[in-house]
Enzyme design. Structure first.
Site, short mmCIF file in Angstrom:
data_model
loop_
_atom_site.label_atom_id
_atom_site.label_comp_id
_atom_site.label_asym_id
_atom_site.label_seq_id
_atom_site.Cartn_x
_atom_site.Cartn_y
_atom_site.Cartn_z
N LYS A 99 0.85 -1.19 0.00
CA LYS A 99 0.00 0.00 0.00
C LYS A 99 0.89 1.24 0.00
O LYS A 99 1.72 1.41 0.89
CB LYS A 99 -0.92 0.03 1.21
CG LYS A 99 -1.85 1.24 1.18
CD LYS A 99 -2.50 1.50 2.52
CE LYS A 99 -3.10 2.90 2.51
NZ LYS A 99 -3.52 3.35 3.85
N GLY A 160 -8.11 9.22 10.09
CA GLY A 160 -8.35 9.28 11.52
C GLY A 160 -9.44 10.22 11.97
O GLY A 160 -9.67 10.39 13.17
N ALA A 186 -9.64 5.56 4.66
CA ALA A 186 -9.57 6.72 5.56
C ALA A 186 -10.92 7.41 5.70
O ALA A 186 -11.65 7.59 4.73
CB ALA A 186 -8.52 7.73 5.11
N GLY A 187 -11.20 7.79 6.94
CA GLY A 187 -12.38 8.60 7.23
C GLY A 187 -13.56 7.85 7.81
O GLY A 187 -14.49 8.47 8.33
N ASN A 208 -8.71 1.75 10.29
CA ASN A 208 -7.89 1.44 11.46
C ASN A 208 -8.46 2.13 12.70
O ASN A 208 -8.92 1.49 13.63
CB ASN A 208 -6.44 1.88 11.23
CG ASN A 208 -5.54 1.48 12.38
OD1 ASN A 208 -5.17 0.32 12.51
ND2 ASN A 208 -5.19 2.42 13.24
N THR A 209 -8.47 3.46 12.70
CA THR A 209 -8.87 4.22 13.88
C THR A 209 -10.30 3.91 14.31
O THR A 209 -10.59 3.85 15.51
CB THR A 209 -8.72 5.73 13.62
OG1 THR A 209 -7.40 5.99 13.16
CG2 THR A 209 -8.97 6.53 14.88
#
Length: 256
Positions: A99, A160, A186-187, A208-209
């Site tokens: 990635k 994040g 993301a997001g 992830n977050t």
């Protein structure tokens, strides 16, 4: 694997990819991966120990024989650093499916598309199979595909942030124009965000977050698994047309 997706010759039935950062421990991370059903985990080569046997090693908790590792270039702000990082990853673990993310600056963590495109071209020529984090721009997405990206990974919102997908129109345009997999990266903040990504026709979602910073990461991982599956089923089913006015569920003719 009746409804699998494929990237660079690798087939997966799970459409959820999870990260390996921000967890309280490798044990918690491993439990979240299990609950999510994910078959791919991203690994920040510059931040996660994958090679020093003197310290806890991620591979002792998440088996690379069962889960595909996707080394990423988190923390890289130019093409040279990103390329060097992935060359080291290939030396350490033989990874070619990677990635790529090249960030523009630290406040927004938005991608620097000029550097990203340059790195994609170099990595593709060196035999890497780069899945590429990018802005939600259909033109940029097509340029990356032409440069050798094996998957396009537009952000839904800043990394994040947990804001959810901010521009459904451009994500859908990227999906319609791509000849490689498209994954929102993301997001995502909660399960409904993941479902939206899948309802737009994306091949998958990376997060992830949203899991690691949930009050109960293991339960959130399970919720994300179910949301991705539900969104995919909804997309395949084909949603009803939107109307400006009401349309009764029961016929009005023949009323008593």
């Amino acid at each position: 694997m009746s409804d699998h997706w494929e990237v660079a010759g690798h087939k997966f039935s799970s459409r959820l990819i999870v990260g390996t950062g921000k967890y309280e421990s490798f044990e918690q991370n491993a439990a979240a991966v299990e609950a999510s059903g994910a078959q791919i985990v991203t690994v920040a080569v510059r931040r996660v120990n994958i090679s020093d046997p003197g310290q806890p090693v991620l591979q002792d908790f998440i088996d690379p024989k069962k889960i595909t590792y996707l080394p990423n270039t988190a923390g890289c702000f130019n093409a040279d650093d990103a390329i060097r990082t992935l060359r080291l990853a290939r030396e350490a673990g033989g990874w070619e499916l990677v990635k790529l993310e090249v960030l523009g600056e630290a406040k927004t963590l938005y991608p620097n598309m000029k550097e990203t495109l340059e790195a994609t071209e170099v990595l593709a020529k060196e035999g890497f199979k780069p899945m590429v984090y990018c802005v939600d721009d259909p033109i940029a997405a097509k340029q990356l595909e032409d440069a050798g990206a094996v998957a396009i990974m537009p952000l839904g919102a800043p990394i994040g942030s947990g804001l959810g997908i901010q521009n459904r129109v451009t994500i859908r345009l990227i999906v319609e124009g791509a000849n490689v997999p498209v994954l929102v990266d993301a997001g995502v903040g909660t399960a409904s965000d993941a479902a939206v990504a899948m309802e737009l026709g994306c091949d998958g979602v990376l997060m992830n977050t949203a899991i690691a910073e949930a009050k109960d990461p293991i339960r959130m991982a399970k919720a994300m698994k179910l949301a991705v599956e539900a969104g995919r089923e909804s997309y395949l089913a084909g949603r009803m047309a939107k109307r400006r006015y009401a349309d009764p569920s029961s016929p009005l003719a023949g009323l008593i």
